[in-house]
Design an enzyme around this catalytic site. Structure first.
Site, PDB file in Angstrom:
ATOM      1  N   ARG A   1     -56.146  27.438  90.918  1.00 38.23           N
ATOM      2  CA  ARG A   1     -55.682  26.624  89.790  1.00 38.23           C
ATOM      3  C   ARG A   1     -56.056  27.755  88.696  1.00 38.23           C
ATOM      4  NH1 ARG A   1     -53.736  24.746  94.006  1.00 38.23           N
ATOM      5  NH2 ARG A   1     -53.638  23.063  93.729  1.00 38.23           N
TER       6      ARG A   1
ATOM      7  N   SER B   1     -53.436  15.883  91.345  1.00 42.70           N
ATOM      8  CA  SER B   1     -54.594  15.401  91.102  1.00 42.70           C
ATOM      9  C   SER B   1     -54.637  15.452  90.008  1.00 42.70           C
ATOM     10  CB  SER B   1     -54.935  16.786  92.008  1.00 42.70           C
ATOM     11  OG  SER B   1     -54.897  17.023  93.093  1.00 42.70           O
TER      12      SER B   1
ATOM     13  N   GLU C   1     -58.587  19.383  86.002  1.00 44.30           N
ATOM     14  CA  GLU C   1     -56.721  20.641  86.189  1.00 44.30           C
ATOM     15  C   GLU C   1     -56.103  19.943  85.585  1.00 44.30           C
ATOM     16  OE1 GLU C   1     -55.201  20.183  90.623  1.00 44.30           O
ATOM     17  OE2 GLU C   1     -53.167  20.098  89.560  1.00 44.30           O
TER      18      GLU C   1
HETATM   19  N1  EPU Z   1     -60.506  13.424 100.904  1.00 43.67           N
HETATM   20  C1  EPU Z   1     -60.981  11.522 100.658  1.00 43.67           C
HETATM   21  N2  EPU Z   1     -60.378  10.446  99.645  1.00 43.67           N
HETATM   22  C2  EPU Z   1     -59.515  10.723  99.267  1.00 43.67           C
HETATM   23  C3  EPU Z   1     -58.870  12.349  99.764  1.00 43.67           C
HETATM   24  C4  EPU Z   1     -59.726  12.749 100.196  1.00 43.67           C
HETATM   25  O1  EPU Z   1     -62.084  11.219 101.745  1.00 43.67           O
HETATM   26  O2  EPU Z   1     -59.254   9.354  98.832  1.00 43.67           O
HETATM   27  C5  EPU Z   1     -60.207  13.790 101.817  1.00 43.67           C
HETATM   28  C6  EPU Z   1     -60.246  13.992 103.200  1.00 43.67           C
HETATM   29  O3  EPU Z   1     -61.281  14.451 103.900  1.00 43.67           O
HETATM   30  C7  EPU Z   1     -58.953  15.622 102.796  1.00 43.67           C
HETATM   31  C8  EPU Z   1     -59.495  15.947 101.730  1.00 43.67           C
HETATM   32  O4  EPU Z   1     -60.364  15.563 101.255  1.00 43.67           O
HETATM   33  O5  EPU Z   1     -59.013  15.417 104.175  1.00 43.67           O
HETATM   34  C9  EPU Z   1     -58.559  17.406 101.181  1.00 43.67           C
HETATM   35  O6  EPU Z   1     -57.576  16.104 100.688  1.00 43.67           O
HETATM   36  P1  EPU Z   1     -55.764  16.596 100.239  1.00 43.67           P
HETATM   37  O7  EPU Z   1     -55.209  17.180 101.557  1.00 43.67           O
HETATM   38  O8  EPU Z   1     -55.499  15.422 100.022  1.00 43.67           O
HETATM   39  O9  EPU Z   1     -56.157  18.173  99.619  1.00 43.67           O
HETATM   40  P2  EPU Z   1     -56.574  17.861  97.805  1.00 43.67           P
HETATM   41  O10 EPU Z   1     -57.936  18.708  98.523  1.00 43.67           O
HETATM   42  O11 EPU Z   1     -57.622  16.153  97.806  1.00 43.67           O
HETATM   43  C10 EPU Z   1     -55.118  19.509  97.141  1.00 43.67           C
HETATM   44  C11 EPU Z   1     -54.833  19.833  95.539  1.00 43.67           C
HETATM   45  C12 EPU Z   1     -53.391  19.614  95.838  1.00 43.67           C
HETATM   46  C13 EPU Z   1     -52.371  20.004  97.254  1.00 43.67           C
HETATM   47  C14 EPU Z   1     -53.835  19.600  98.132  1.00 43.67           C
HETATM   48  C15 EPU Z   1     -52.992  19.804  99.373  1.00 43.67           C
HETATM   49  C16 EPU Z   1     -56.725  20.236  94.765  1.00 43.67           C
HETATM   50  C17 EPU Z   1     -56.474  19.525  93.301  1.00 43.67           C
HETATM   51  N3  EPU Z   1     -54.865  19.169  95.161  1.00 43.67           N
HETATM   52  O12 EPU Z   1     -55.792  18.389  97.164  1.00 43.67           O
HETATM   53  O13 EPU Z   1     -52.714  19.441  95.071  1.00 43.67           O
HETATM   54  O14 EPU Z   1     -51.369  18.816  97.052  1.00 43.67           O
HETATM   55  O15 EPU Z   1     -54.788  19.731  98.322  1.00 43.67           O
HETATM   56  O16 EPU Z   1     -52.682  21.111  99.790  1.00 43.67           O
HETATM   57  O17 EPU Z   1     -55.986  21.499  94.833  1.00 43.67           O
HETATM   58  C18 EPU Z   1     -52.466  19.496  92.637  1.00 43.67           C
HETATM   59  O18 EPU Z   1     -52.922  19.772  92.630  1.00 43.67           O
HETATM   60  O19 EPU Z   1     -52.125  18.554  91.768  1.00 43.67           O
HETATM   61  C19 EPU Z   1     -52.229  19.284  93.876  1.00 43.67           C
HETATM   62  C20 EPU Z   1     -51.504  17.413  94.057  1.00 43.67           C
END
Ligand code: EPU
Length: 338
Positions: free
Chosen positions: A165, A239, A334
């Site tokens: 990012r 995010s 972000e």
């Molecule tokens: N999780 C929780 N609770 C929550 C949310 C997440 O425990 O409320 C844990 C879960 O274990 C889950 C893990 O976090 O498996 C990862 O969550 P998720 O797959 O939703 O991905 P993220 O790391 O929260 C990132 C990007 C997203 C992108 C997704 C999928 C960032 C800041 N965000 O989110 O990008 O869509 O991976 O690749 O890196 C964005 O940048 O705006 C965005 C939506």
């Protein structure tokens, strides 16, 4: 010289749906229009801000300056050989519209990034990414207007200094360039990337054994729609924080105290799931005044209708502080806070 509006509400120009005003507002449809605005003596001392899709900004107050709304449009194939196609897209194109164009034409590489809100031009700015693919994996070059010399300059992949990012346009070149177009190197014989567990599960649910780029796009759209709120219905900017990166030593300490911590190894240590950290602090689904942390994805802050940008900012600060208190980890927004 494009038309300049005065005292304009930005409610429809930011995905949080925040109702702040800009002193001046104009839409540009070409680089020549932009240059004419930048050369206009009337606005030479006025601060200026570019807005694309408005999906990565938290507007905390009225903007006493000129908003330049990017309406540059157009997608063209620049060249192709047996394996690859170079596609140039104007920065004001909607990102998801561009993804759909690629899928319709059989151009592989961006399908995992389906449904990311915002414009093409915002993509390289923060090296957007999702489900195992980032902008830098499909990026060839971009053209940007140097705001001082008013000349177009080209940036290749290395010039952009892409990180998680991050790019040069968020750091040393911040506010110095306007991204005009982005050229992508896309695959004509696409091999799909389904390494991300959630995609595999979704494809199974869809009974797809040999996924095409369209299948992967459909899977990503289904996953995102199931847990990320649609900004057209509930204001948000995806995010809100980045997933924090920590050293292996910090990770071992954290894992000792919190054995269930969700983390992914990186080249330099570990990346923590900020959503997990925030959920553990009790914020998930919590409503505070007119805003809150989303019930299905704690990392997404939402506006329930009448929140002010400052209210969301105060919520973000409270979340940040509680994560710091509980885990000794700092989570960094972000989203650009203005
Ligand atoms: N999780 C929780 N609770 C929550 C949310 C997440 O425990 O409320 C844990 C879960 O274990 C889950 C893990 O976090 O498996 C990862 O969550 P998720 O797959 O939703 O991905 P993220 O790391 O929260 C990132 C990007 C997203 C992108 C997704 C999928 C960032 C800041 N965000 O989110 O990008 O869509 O991976 O690749 O890196 C964005 O940048 O705006 C965005 C939506």
């Amino acid at each position: 010289m494009p038309f300049i509006e005065e005292n304009k509400s930005l409610k429809n120009y930011n995905t949080f749906g925040l109702d702040v005003n800009a002193d001046y507002f104009t839409s540009i449809h070409s680089i020549d229009e932009l240059i004419s605005v930048l050369k206009d003596d009337h606005f030479s001392d006025t601060s200026k801000m570019f807005l694309g899709g408005g999906s990565n900004v938290l507007l905390t107050k009225d903007f006493h300056g000129l908003i330049i709304h990017n309406c540059l449009k157009g997608i063209e194939v620049v060249s192709r050989d047996a394996d690859f196609v170079m596609v140039k897209a104007a920065s004001g194109e909607g990102w998801h519209d561009f993804v759909l164009y690629c899928i319709e034409n059989g151009f592989g590489g961006v399908e995992n990034m389906s449904l990311i809100p915002g414009s093409v031009g915002a993509g390289p700015m923060q090296n957007i990414g999702a489900y195992g693919v980032e902008m830098k994996d499909v990026f060839y070059e971009l053209e940007a207007l140097n705001l001082e010399t008013l000349q177009l300059e080209k940036f290749n992949n290395a010039d952009c200094k892409f990180g998680y990012r991050e790019s040069v346009f968020k750091n040393e070149k911040k506010n110095k360039y306007f991204i005009a177009s982005v050229t992508f190197r896309l695959n004509l014989n696409a091999t799909v990337n389904t390494t991300y567990g959630a995609i595999q599960q979704q494809l199974q649910t869809m009974n797809v054994e040999h996924p095409t780029i369209k299948n992967v796009s459909d899977a990503v759209i289904a996953i995102r729609s199931s847990k990320l709120p649609n900004p057209a219905v509930l204001g948000n900017s995806g995010s809100f924080f980045k997933n924090p990166e920590i050293t292996s030593i910090q990770y071992e300490r954290l894992k000792n105290d919190f054995p269930n911590v969700v983390a992914y190894p990186t080249n330099n240590g570990y990346k923590l799931a900020a959503g997990w950290l925030i959920e553990q602090c009790g914020w998930k689904g919590k409503v505070v005044g007119n805003c809150g942390s989303h019930k299905d994805q704690a990392l997404v802050l939402v506006n329930y209708g009448n929140a002010s940008g400052d209210e969301i900012y105060q919520l973000a600060l409270a979340i940040q502080q509680s994560v710091l208190d509980k885990f000794q980890v700092t989570i960094i927004p972000e989203v650009n806070i203005v």
